[in-house]
Structures are given as C-alpha cells and as structure tokens.
Design an enzyme around this catalytic site. Structure first.
Site, PDB file in Angstrom:
ATOM      1  N   MET A  79       0.748  -1.199  -0.025  1.00 48.01           N
ATOM      2  CA  MET A  79      -0.127  -0.094  -0.157  1.00 48.01           C
ATOM      3  C   MET A  79       0.796   1.385   0.019  1.00 48.01           C
ATOM      4  O   MET A  79       1.883   1.246   0.049  1.00 48.01           O
ATOM      5  CB  MET A  79      -1.090  -0.010   1.275  1.00 48.01           C
ATOM      6  CG  MET A  79      -1.828  -1.279   1.166  1.00 48.01           C
ATOM      7  SD  MET A  79      -2.948  -1.247   2.628  1.00 48.01           S
ATOM      8  CE  MET A  79      -3.895   0.377   2.249  1.00 48.01           C
ATOM      9  N   HIS A  80       0.263   2.545  -0.196  1.00 45.47           N
ATOM     10  CA  HIS A  80       0.670   3.715   0.083  1.00 45.47           C
ATOM     11  C   HIS A  80       1.670   4.388  -0.864  1.00 45.47           C
ATOM     12  O   HIS A  80       2.249   5.292  -0.948  1.00 45.47           O
ATOM     13  CB  HIS A  80       1.461   3.701   1.191  1.00 45.47           C
ATOM     14  CG  HIS A  80       0.485   3.310   2.476  1.00 45.47           C
ATOM     15  ND1 HIS A  80      -0.701   3.734   2.696  1.00 45.47           N
ATOM     16  CD2 HIS A  80       0.825   2.333   3.261  1.00 45.47           C
ATOM     17  CE1 HIS A  80      -1.406   2.983   3.744  1.00 45.47           C
ATOM     18  NE2 HIS A  80      -0.514   2.110   4.377  1.00 45.47           N
ATOM     19  N   ASP A 235      -2.602  -5.286   0.667  1.00 46.43           N
ATOM     20  CA  ASP A 235      -2.061  -6.337   1.081  1.00 46.43           C
ATOM     21  C   ASP A 235      -2.828  -6.905   2.236  1.00 46.43           C
ATOM     22  O   ASP A 235      -3.328  -8.246   2.471  1.00 46.43           O
ATOM     23  CB  ASP A 235      -0.821  -6.570   1.261  1.00 46.43           C
ATOM     24  CG  ASP A 235      -0.183  -5.026   1.966  1.00 46.43           C
ATOM     25  OD1 ASP A 235      -1.062  -4.423   2.633  1.00 46.43           O
ATOM     26  OD2 ASP A 235       1.174  -4.854   2.095  1.00 46.43           O
TER      27      ASP A 235
END
EC number: 2.7.1.17
Length: 484
Positions: A79-80, A235
């Site tokens: 992520m991110h 995830d």
C-alpha cells in the site's frame, strides 16, 4: 481457474486456484528496493511488471492447461506507494514506497489540517501517499507539473494488465485522499495537496470488475479472451479475504516483521487519535481497523543477532509452559512505534535488569513486550468501538507456542491456529478474481479456514499479565521524557 497476483515489497507471488478454491500452484519472482538516500525507499514500476511476468511464466511452465483456463485475476499489493505517470502513461520517477520516510514534514503539515483526520479517519502518516506528493511538489516541481495519474503499486500493475486507470477502496483508503466513510475521493483533500480528482484513478469495489486482460498478454499466457481483472485489495485486506476475516468481529493477529491486529467491521469506526488505521475493506459496505506495531518478529530477530542464538533456540529455552512475567520489561520500539503512539523517534528499552537477568529472562521479556504492544492495539480498537472475542494467529512468529500463549494471556482472548495451508494475500486476491468473474457471493466465498487448534489464555496468569501490562504502559512516557 482464477489467478491471484500479490505485489509485495520483496517480490511478486502468483497463486492459481480452481473453482473449489483448491490451490493448483504458486510461483514467485524477486524484487529489489533502492535506497539512494537515508530514509528513502523506491522501486522501478517496470520491475513489478517483469516480476509478474516471471511468476506467471513459472505457472505456465508448471501448469499450462490450468493457467489457460483462467477466467478471473485478482490483485493485491503493497500500500501507499506513489507511482506517478504522465499523459502517455510514462512513469515520471521511481515509485516512492510505503516505508519511505522523507515526507515526514509534509505529513505533519497535512495532519495539522483537521479535515484530513475528519474525512479519512486516519492520521496522515509519512508513509501514506498524499505527503509524498507534497514532497515531490516541493523538491521536484518539474516532475509534479507533469503528473497526469497518481497510481498505487498494484494499480500500475493493473494498467499494464488492462490499460485501465482504476483503483479500489481498501488500497485507496491509505492515500489520505479518500473520504473513507463515503468511499469516494475527496475534492477538498486533493485540493489541499494541489491535485484534482481527474488525476486519480476511477474507483470500484475490490470484488468488482476493473478491466479485462489485454489480448496480447492473454495470448502470451495461453488464456482465452475476456479474462476479468478484479478491483483487488491492499495487502492486509487481501490477506483478510484469504483468511476469511470479512465479517463483524472477526480478527487476526499477524506476527511478521511488523505486527498487525486486523479487525473486520460492518460499519465505519474511525479513531485516529490512537493511531488505529480505519480503512475500507475489499468487500462492499465493509470496513476494517488495524493496529500496527513496527517490530514484532523483528524484535526477536534483533535479540537473536545480539545473543548469537537463533530465534528457535531462544524461544526453545523457555519451554512450552507459560511463566509469570518477570521483573524485566521490554519496549519493542526498535523502529519507533505506530499504534497507539505515532512516534517515529521513540526507541526500545529494557527496564528492570539485574545481575540475575539471564538470556532466557531477556527472551521472555522480548516476547512479552511484543504481546503487550499487541494489547495496546487491542485497547485502541476497543476505544474505537470494536469488540473482539477471539483472534486467529498468522505469520512466522505464530510457530512459537510460548509466544502464542503469551499473546492469548496478554489479550485475555482465545487465539486460533488455522489448519495448514496458504491463506495469504495472493490467495485472497485469487478469491476476489473468482468473485468478480463469476458473481459469487463475497462473504460465502471468503470463508475462514478450519481451526487446527485453539490456545486459551492461562487463567492463572491473567492477573499477573495485567499487572505487567500496566507497568509496560507506564514506561513509554518515562522513556519518551528521558530521551527527548
């Protein structure tokens, strides 16, 4: 057949399942991380496509007929990450990853704007996507001026697979631009970072179709036309789909390098003040909360390196019978801490050392310290309105029975161990691909694995663990005050 692709930081994993969710095969390919400056962490997006190609080719070599029968593909991803592309879908710079901390000043500035916590339900952490764009704007203005699309890592993989600019709710909730309660981009949050909604991908639910596989890729992999690519998930949400953690009150504790206490919610329950993550889940009209600790098995691995003994040797010295907490307390803040302190500067400590403190004493303290850090996350979730009656343990640390007994007693909750099997993010992504391609019921599809064993709290030690936890809680402000 259905394919799950999990784009992690260290590699891409491809898992193939049939309509009965039996795993036919898995393959993986490695990825490298570039760290050109202290605190930086980057990857080249083209490497993600190469690794995905390599993993899928591995499946093709081992299971050509099964791969050729794939009807749906699901995506999971780290992520991110900030992946910036221009009007022609050319990548403008290496992707800035989740564990890159260069944008800490930009994150603090955004977090001081009350609308971010109010709309996203989360603190603006340096690892999130929005502050990374602030850093690019301030330090690479020529790059920022060319940004047409901001994509998360797995959604760049989707662009390669389908040609579509699409994301989904669970991953997008970690950008600091999503109105998490309404499950849509916030124009005001984007404007605060000098961006517009047109620069964001379209949004779907993780169980919905988000494009079809490009014909040239389908042909190369021996697949037929019209292979559906699902929205997928970040995830942790994908792992939850694999574990069946999708209904109200269901939860798992992950003992990996970091630690996660993940709880599924039927409603939106933000509590940013305690550094709990409140994100959309991959299934429609569901959300989830996460308490995150930055050093779980990493703390034991550090202790292993210092003592020159393997983690298995260290935990083996303790035996299988849970002991009452000793006089030594360990704070596992080796890389700072996320929940509940949001403190990147704090560092770990042993307290209560004496001449009699042995290696086994310190090992016990390390395991208890991580158990108490997870208890901190449980208390933060409770403050946000979540009640848990039990948790399922996953991750490498769950192989230590002593540690599981410690966690069960620290939480005063039963800890379930799933039957042997691969229920991780790639499997969860494959489930999402199945749902998107067939219209199967999401909740019925994402069922939990059988429980092999349940570790109950040691009733005779619950009170002693509670006393030790309160001592643990008092140490953080003392250490913080002494090290500022």
């Amino acid at each position: 057949m259905f394919l799950g692709l999990d784009l992690g930081t260290s590699g891409v994993k491809a898992t193939l399942i049939d309509g009965d969710q039996k795993i036919i095969g898995s393959a993986s390919a490695a990825l490298d991380v570039s760290r050109p400056h202290p605190g930086w962490s980057e990857q080249i997006p083209a490497d993600w496509c190469r690794a995905a190609e390599e993993a899928i080719q591995g499946l093709k070599q081992a299971h050509p007929q099964a791969l050729g029968a794939v009807r749906g593909i699901g995506l999971s991803g780290q992520m991110h990450g900030a992946t910036l592309v221009d009007e022609s879908d050319k990548v403008l710079r290496p992707s800035i990853l989740w564990n890159d901390t260069r944008s800490f000043r930009q994150a603090a500035a955004l977090d001081s704007d009350p609308q971010f916590r109010a709309l996203t339900g989360n603190i603006v952490f340096p690892g999130f996507t929005a502050p990374k764009l602030g850093w690019v704007r301030e330090n690479e203005p020529e790059i920022f001026a060319k940004v047409r699309w901001v994509l998360l890592p797995k959604d760049y993989l989707r662009l390669w697979l389908t040609g579509e600019h699409i994301s989904e709710m669970s991953d997008s909730a970690g950008t600091s631009w999503l109105d998490t309660g309404k499950r849509k981009w916030s124009e005001s949050l984007l404007a605060a970072t000098h961006l517009e909604e047109r620069q964001m991908p379209d949004l779907v639910e993780g169980t919905e179709s988000a494009g079809t596989l490009r014909p040239e890729l389908a042909s190369r992999w021996g697949m037929g036309p019209g292979v559906v690519v699902a929205g997928g998930a970040g995830d942790n949400a994908a792992s939850a789909c694999g574990m069946g953690t999708v209904g109200e009150g269901q939860a798992f504790v992950s003992l990996g390098t970091s630690g996660v206490l993940f709880a599924a919610n039927a409603s939106y329950l933000p509590n940013p003040e305690s550094a709990v993550h409140a994100f959309c889940h991959a299934l429609p009209n569901t959300w989830h909360q996460m308490g995150v600790i930055l050093s779980a098995t990493d703390a034991l691995n550090w202790h292993s390196g210092v003592t020159g003994r393997s983690a298995a040797e260290l935990t083996g010295e303790l035996g299988d019978t849970l002991k009452a907490p000793g006089p030594v307390t360990f704070l596992p803040y080796l890389s700072g801490e996320r929940t509940p302190h949001n403190d990147a500067a704090i560092r770990g400590a042993f307290a209560g050392l004496g001449h009699e403190s042995s290696r086994a004493t310190l090992t016990q303290a390390v395991l208890e310290g991580v158990s108490f850090a997870i208890r901190d996350s449980l208390e933060a979730l409770r403050a946000a309105g979540t009640t848990l009656n039990r948790v399922t343990a996953i991750g490498g640390g769950s192989r230590s029975r002593y540690w599981l007994k410690s966690i069960a007693t620290a939480l005063d909750l039963p800890v379930d161990l799933p039957a042997d099997g691969d229920f991780g993010a790639a499997f969860g992504a494959a489930r999402l691909g199945l749902i998107a391609a067939t219209g199967a019921d999401p909740v019925a599809t994402c069922f939990a694995p059988a429980t092999a064993e349940t570790i109950e709290p040691d009733a005779s030690l619950v009170a002693a663990y509670e006393d030790a936890y309160q001592r643990y809680r008092r140490l953080y402000p003392a250490i913080k005050e002494a090290t500022m």
